[in-house]
Design an enzyme around this catalytic site. Structure first.
Site, PDB file in Angstrom:
ATOM      1  N   TYR A   1      -7.194 -26.496  -8.648  1.00  0.00           N
ATOM      2  CA  TYR A   1      -6.685 -25.626  -7.576  1.00  0.00           C
ATOM      3  C   TYR A   1      -7.297 -24.237  -7.752  1.00  0.00           C
ATOM      4  O   TYR A   1      -7.725 -23.873  -8.856  1.00  0.00           O
ATOM      5  CB  TYR A   1      -5.149 -25.532  -7.609  1.00  0.00           C
ATOM      6  CG  TYR A   1      -4.571 -24.930  -8.869  1.00  0.00           C
ATOM      7  CD1 TYR A   1      -4.301 -23.563  -8.977  1.00  0.00           C
ATOM      8  CD2 TYR A   1      -4.309 -25.723  -9.984  1.00  0.00           C
ATOM      9  CE1 TYR A   1      -3.779 -23.012 -10.147  1.00  0.00           C
ATOM     10  CE2 TYR A   1      -3.780 -25.182 -11.156  1.00  0.00           C
ATOM     11  CZ  TYR A   1      -3.518 -23.831 -11.222  1.00  0.00           C
ATOM     12  OH  TYR A   1      -3.005 -23.279 -12.371  1.00  0.00           O
TER      13      TYR A   1
ATOM     14  N   ARG B   1      -2.476 -25.319 -25.965  1.00  0.00           N
ATOM     15  CA  ARG B   1      -1.740 -26.136 -25.000  1.00  0.00           C
ATOM     16  C   ARG B   1      -2.490 -27.432 -24.766  1.00  0.00           C
ATOM     17  O   ARG B   1      -3.707 -27.415 -24.515  1.00  0.00           O
ATOM     18  CB  ARG B   1      -1.609 -25.377 -23.682  1.00  0.00           C
ATOM     19  CG  ARG B   1      -0.649 -26.017 -22.689  1.00  0.00           C
ATOM     20  CD  ARG B   1      -0.672 -25.252 -21.383  1.00  0.00           C
ATOM     21  NE  ARG B   1       0.525 -25.481 -20.585  1.00  0.00           N
ATOM     22  CZ  ARG B   1       0.578 -25.281 -19.275  1.00  0.00           C
ATOM     23  NH1 ARG B   1      -0.470 -24.838 -18.612  1.00  0.00           N
ATOM     24  NH2 ARG B   1       1.705 -25.504 -18.601  1.00  0.00           N
TER      25      ARG B   1
ATOM     26  N   TYR C   1       2.387 -30.135 -22.055  1.00  0.00           N
ATOM     27  CA  TYR C   1       2.863 -30.208 -20.674  1.00  0.00           C
ATOM     28  C   TYR C   1       2.656 -31.633 -20.184  1.00  0.00           C
ATOM     29  O   TYR C   1       1.525 -32.138 -20.149  1.00  0.00           O
ATOM     30  CB  TYR C   1       2.095 -29.216 -19.800  1.00  0.00           C
ATOM     31  CG  TYR C   1       2.678 -29.024 -18.406  1.00  0.00           C
ATOM     32  CD1 TYR C   1       4.018 -29.298 -18.132  1.00  0.00           C
ATOM     33  CD2 TYR C   1       1.901 -28.549 -17.354  1.00  0.00           C
ATOM     34  CE1 TYR C   1       4.555 -29.103 -16.875  1.00  0.00           C
ATOM     35  CE2 TYR C   1       2.430 -28.346 -16.084  1.00  0.00           C
ATOM     36  CZ  TYR C   1       3.747 -28.627 -15.844  1.00  0.00           C
ATOM     37  OH  TYR C   1       4.277 -28.431 -14.594  1.00  0.00           O
TER      38      TYR C   1
ATOM     39  N   HIS D   1       8.873 -26.910 -19.643  1.00  0.00           N
ATOM     40  CA  HIS D   1       9.742 -27.225 -18.498  1.00  0.00           C
ATOM     41  C   HIS D   1      10.598 -28.485 -18.708  1.00  0.00           C
ATOM     42  O   HIS D   1      10.702 -29.332 -17.818  1.00  0.00           O
ATOM     43  CB  HIS D   1       8.903 -27.376 -17.223  1.00  0.00           C
ATOM     44  CG  HIS D   1       7.846 -26.314 -17.048  1.00  0.00           C
ATOM     45  ND1 HIS D   1       7.985 -25.023 -17.526  1.00  0.00           N
ATOM     46  CD2 HIS D   1       6.608 -26.344 -16.451  1.00  0.00           C
ATOM     47  CE1 HIS D   1       6.893 -24.317 -17.225  1.00  0.00           C
ATOM     48  NE2 HIS D   1       6.050 -25.084 -16.595  1.00  0.00           N
TER      49      HIS D   1
ATOM     50  N   ASP E   1       7.483 -18.497 -15.538  1.00  0.00           N
ATOM     51  CA  ASP E   1       6.360 -19.257 -14.968  1.00  0.00           C
ATOM     52  C   ASP E   1       5.618 -18.471 -13.886  1.00  0.00           C
ATOM     53  O   ASP E   1       4.858 -19.044 -13.107  1.00  0.00           O
ATOM     54  CB  ASP E   1       6.774 -20.635 -14.435  1.00  0.00           C
ATOM     55  CG  ASP E   1       5.561 -21.536 -14.222  1.00  0.00           C
ATOM     56  OD1 ASP E   1       4.546 -21.359 -14.921  1.00  0.00           O
ATOM     57  OD2 ASP E   1       5.605 -22.406 -13.326  1.00  0.00           O
TER      58      ASP E   1
ATOM     59  N   ASN F   1       0.910 -23.559  -7.690  1.00  0.00           N
ATOM     60  CA  ASN F   1       1.129 -24.856  -7.031  1.00  0.00           C
ATOM     61  C   ASN F   1       2.549 -25.083  -6.529  1.00  0.00           C
ATOM     62  O   ASN F   1       2.971 -26.224  -6.392  1.00  0.00           O
ATOM     63  CB  ASN F   1       0.735 -26.021  -7.957  1.00  0.00           C
ATOM     64  CG  ASN F   1      -0.690 -25.901  -8.406  1.00  0.00           C
ATOM     65  OD1 ASN F   1      -1.568 -25.672  -7.599  1.00  0.00           O
ATOM     66  ND2 ASN F   1      -0.929 -26.012  -9.712  1.00  0.00           N
TER      67      ASN F   1
HETATM   68  C1  0GY Z   1       2.968 -24.239 -15.016  1.00  0.00           C
HETATM   69  C2  0GY Z   1       2.832 -25.338 -14.135  1.00  0.00           C
HETATM   70  C3  0GY Z   1       1.756 -25.755 -13.452  1.00  0.00           C
HETATM   71  C4  0GY Z   1       0.400 -25.398 -13.666  1.00  0.00           C
HETATM   72  C5  0GY Z   1      -0.166 -25.180 -14.841  1.00  0.00           C
HETATM   73  O1  0GY Z   1      -1.997 -25.073 -16.237  1.00  0.00           O
HETATM   74  C6  0GY Z   1      -1.605 -25.082 -15.075  1.00  0.00           C
HETATM   75  O2  0GY Z   1      -2.374 -25.040 -14.092  1.00  0.00           O
HETATM   76  O3  0GY Z   1       0.559 -25.060 -15.916  1.00  0.00           O
HETATM   77  C7  0GY Z   1       1.991 -26.764 -12.432  1.00  0.00           C
HETATM   78  O4  0GY Z   1       1.239 -26.808 -11.446  1.00  0.00           O
HETATM   79  O5  0GY Z   1       2.958 -27.542 -12.588  1.00  0.00           O
HETATM   80  O6  0GY Z   1       3.575 -24.369 -16.064  1.00  0.00           O
HETATM   81  O7  0GY Z   1       2.471 -23.170 -14.739  1.00  0.00           O
END
Ligand code: 0GY
Length: 293
Positions: free
Chosen positions: A49, A124, A157, A181, A249, A254
């Site tokens: 994105y 991460r 994540y 999260h 956050d 997104n």
């Molecule tokens: C967040 C969640 C998102 C994105 C990212 O690394 C990222 O692009 O973490 C998401 O789109 O769920 O934690 O920022």
């Protein structure tokens, strides 16, 4: 060439309200990002994105506006493995920020040392398929062994359906592991559903696993003020008071349904951490122990 954000990308809230809840002195926003600006820190060619620029100055102003003292800035997928914007923000913030980087197997020791000096304290590992191409497990295992020697930890994540398959890998990691999260539960299923109970069991079985009780705006089916997410976060705060973190956050990449008001997100905190002791652990003691000790 100009970088244009995706047509359906929602920019961060232009003027969040002042929260009614006043965080304790020294509070840490332990999950936030900096994006660009793209003309200085271009987005990664492999990104999924293209966001709206969200530079460090805006993040630091938000921190002050919300009544927070410090940030943990997390490398997002739109910057790939180029941590330059993150490191630049850390250097500007000095002691007021720490970082979570994304690195590949080819990262050299000098680069790790430079990031460590800037304030990076973790890497991460992202398993969310819409955000990143898959990384072989052995690559992550090799990185884990190297960063463990620096005293860093690992932030992961993933989404709830992936937890079962990932559990042996998560259990094998040699450092503290922080799950973003709350493992992204499907809140429509309720706290008692086997999926969320599996996440609770993971934390119960592994004292090195922490979580961020963040992102009600992403998890909520009902929308603001996110009452349907509160029981999930509150359950984790009460069960694992010494292993929970909280973050805005910001700038909320997104988000499709709505863009949250960050002041309203702060006002959820006293519902998920109902005592002063729980709030102090969540916002001050836990992040300070993990990122500033
Ligand atoms: C967040 C969640 C998102 C994105 C990212 O690394 C990222 O692009 O973490 C998401 O789109 O769920 O934690 O920022």
């Amino acid at each position: 060439m100009a970088t244009t954000m995706d047509p359906d990308y929602l920019p961060y809230h232009p003027a969040p309200k002042k929260p009614a809840y006043v965080p304790p002195a020294g509070a840490v926003d332990a999950h936030c990002h900096v994006f660009g600006p793209a003309d200085t820190f271009p987005y990664a060619p492999e990104r999924k994105y293209t966001p709206c620029d969200a530079p460090k100055e805006k993040l630091f102003a938000l921190r002050d506006h919300l009544g927070f003292s410090r940030n943990v800035i997390v490398q997002a997928s739109c910057h790939g493995k180029d941590n330059a914007a993150l490191v630049d923000a850390l250097r500007s913030a000095g002691e007021l920020a720490r970082g979570v980087a994304v690195v590949g197997a080819d990262v050299n020791d000098a680069a790790l040392a430079e990031m460590d000096a800037a304030g990076v304290r973790a890497v991460r590992f992202n398993f969310v398929k819409r955000l990143v191409d898959a990384t072989p497990r052995e690559v992550f295992t090799g990185i884990a062994e190297r960063i463990a020697k620096l005293g860093w930890h690992i932030v992961v994540y993933f989404e709830a359906p992936d937890l079962e398959g990932l559990t042996p890998f998560l259990a094998s990691l040699p450092t503290t592991v922080v799950v973003d999260h709350m493992g992204r539960p499907d809140v429509a299923k309720g706290v008692d559903h086997p999926d969320f109970q599996r996440f609770i069991a993971l934390m119960a079985d592994h004292p090195n696993i922490w979580t961020k009780v963040s992102c009600p705006e992403r998890l909520s089916v009902q929308g603001p003020p996110y009452a349907d997410v509160v029981p999930f976060a509150r359950t984790l705060v009460e069960r694992f008071p010494d292993r929970v973190l909280w973050g805005t956050d910001w700038p909320h990449p997104n988000m499709k349904s709505h863009m949250p008001d960050d002041g309203q997100l702060v006002d959820v905190i006293p519902q998920i951490a109902v005592t002063e002791a729980a709030q102090h652990a969540l916002l001050v003691a836990n992040p300070m122990r993990l990122y500033w000790a």
